[in-house]
Design an enzyme around this catalytic site. Sequence first.
Site, PDB file in Angstrom:
ATOM      1  CG  ASP A  33     -14.699   2.172  -1.411  1.00 37.14           C
ATOM      2  OD1 ASP A  33     -15.542   2.812  -0.787  1.00 37.14           O
ATOM      3  OD2 ASP A  33     -13.644   2.290  -1.092  1.00 37.14           O
TER       4      ASP A  33
ATOM      5  CE  LYS B  59      -3.743   2.321   2.441  1.00 37.82           C
ATOM      6  NZ  LYS B  59      -4.657   2.122   3.701  1.00 37.82           N
TER       7      LYS B  59
END
Length: 501
Positions: free
Chosen positions: A264, A125
Amino acid sequence: MNAPADGRLRQQADQLPFSNSFAALPPVFHTRLQPTPVPAPYLVGASANAAALIGLDADALARQEAVDAFSGNAILPGSEPLAAVYSGHQFGVWAGQLGDGRAILLGDVPARDPWPPARLELQLKGAGMTPYSRMGDGRAVLRSSIREYLCSEAMAALGIPTSRALCVTGSDMPVMRETVETAAIVTRMAPSFIRFGSFEHWFYNERNEELKLLADHVIDRFYPALRDEAQPYRALLSEVTRRTADLMAQWQAVGFMHGVMNTDNMSILGLTIDYGPFGFMEAFDARHICNHSDHQGRYSYQMQPRIGQWNCFALAQALLPLVGEVEDAQAAVESYKPTYDAKFNQLLHAKLGLLDTQPDDDKLFEAMFGLMQNNHVDFTLFFRQLGNLKLENPQADEPLRDLFIDRPAFDAWALQYRSRLRQENSRDEDRKARMHSVNPKYVLRNYLAQVAIEKAQNKDFSELARLLSILEKPFDEQPENEQYADLPPDWASTLEVSCSS
């Protein structure tokens, strides 16, 4: 490979046996791409507990080869980096296509005990722009990466389903947020990062073939027992609903607030994922909003259970072409509230050290939360101190009473609580042991994270390592770390976290 004291082989990063289950899906599900390197990466922190889950030698994470690999500067053998596409509802509004805007999946590797799944995906990430970055730069900053790293491991130690954080690497490369910060990459692990929005993407684009492919992938890989059900897609919806309801109850019971419960950000496996503007409740306020960007309070503490249900209905809508009948989809999701209520009730009984259930227990719980609300009592300290209560010695309640402004109101509630304990012949020491095993002494308070962040920004990672070691044992007394369980200092009230966190 190294052989540690426990007799298991521990491998280096470049020896991880990668497979690529998600990459095997058709190209419309993802984009193959390489991470974007950062200049002069360095190790910020590494979790030995997370490394053990994949048989990785935690000490080897400090080697430059591993630092390069988990910064995106080198590609590990066998990995096939990609970014996944998905869509979602953000703050209740359909946002259309989203996707991995700053996350790059490397692939999946075999998992070791004690993690139940057979394999874990590794994801970087903050590894650079992807086709789904929209207006973003694809980067994460040191501040937010440290917060995710610490909270992922803290939640795991609390026994709450979560993605894990293997390590954080940093770079002096500047990244602009509200101010100029420096770049960092956190390596996340989970059985899967598929989310509710992954299914919404295909439903709202009227791509039922891809919707079915994704559902079959999830069932075959993570819920194989559902394949034998008469209606496997309805069974999938029901199981995800159950897991989500359980997760919400666990969040509420420990005072955790996610901050951005968009579809999401909801895991199809019922995991806590995508740590951003999270917070642990301190001075109790059921209306508390931990996300400074959440101006309407949609994701406040008291709203989380309802939003969890709302998200399950959004998933039901997306799965409707596979489930078939609206009534079947509704029936699967309507199990949410009774599942949540039963789980939260079970957790509250455990938190109060109650062994059985009585008809008026809900009144005792309601009065307790009302008392906490009126006095803004520290959530974690209250439940921990409650375990020290002596059934026949109210004078010993002073440290607990001191948490309350209205002490007579506490005394009145404590009288009810003692009466309830006597109904089951509760024993002080046994009850204390049970309560201290479920009510943590140490949680990741925002100010503790901030202290570690500020030191790390000056290349001092000692506080980060110390804080992680404390959070890995949240239920232990740890007398040498007593100050980490104290009430937050006055300056902590000025801290704010937002979607950029």
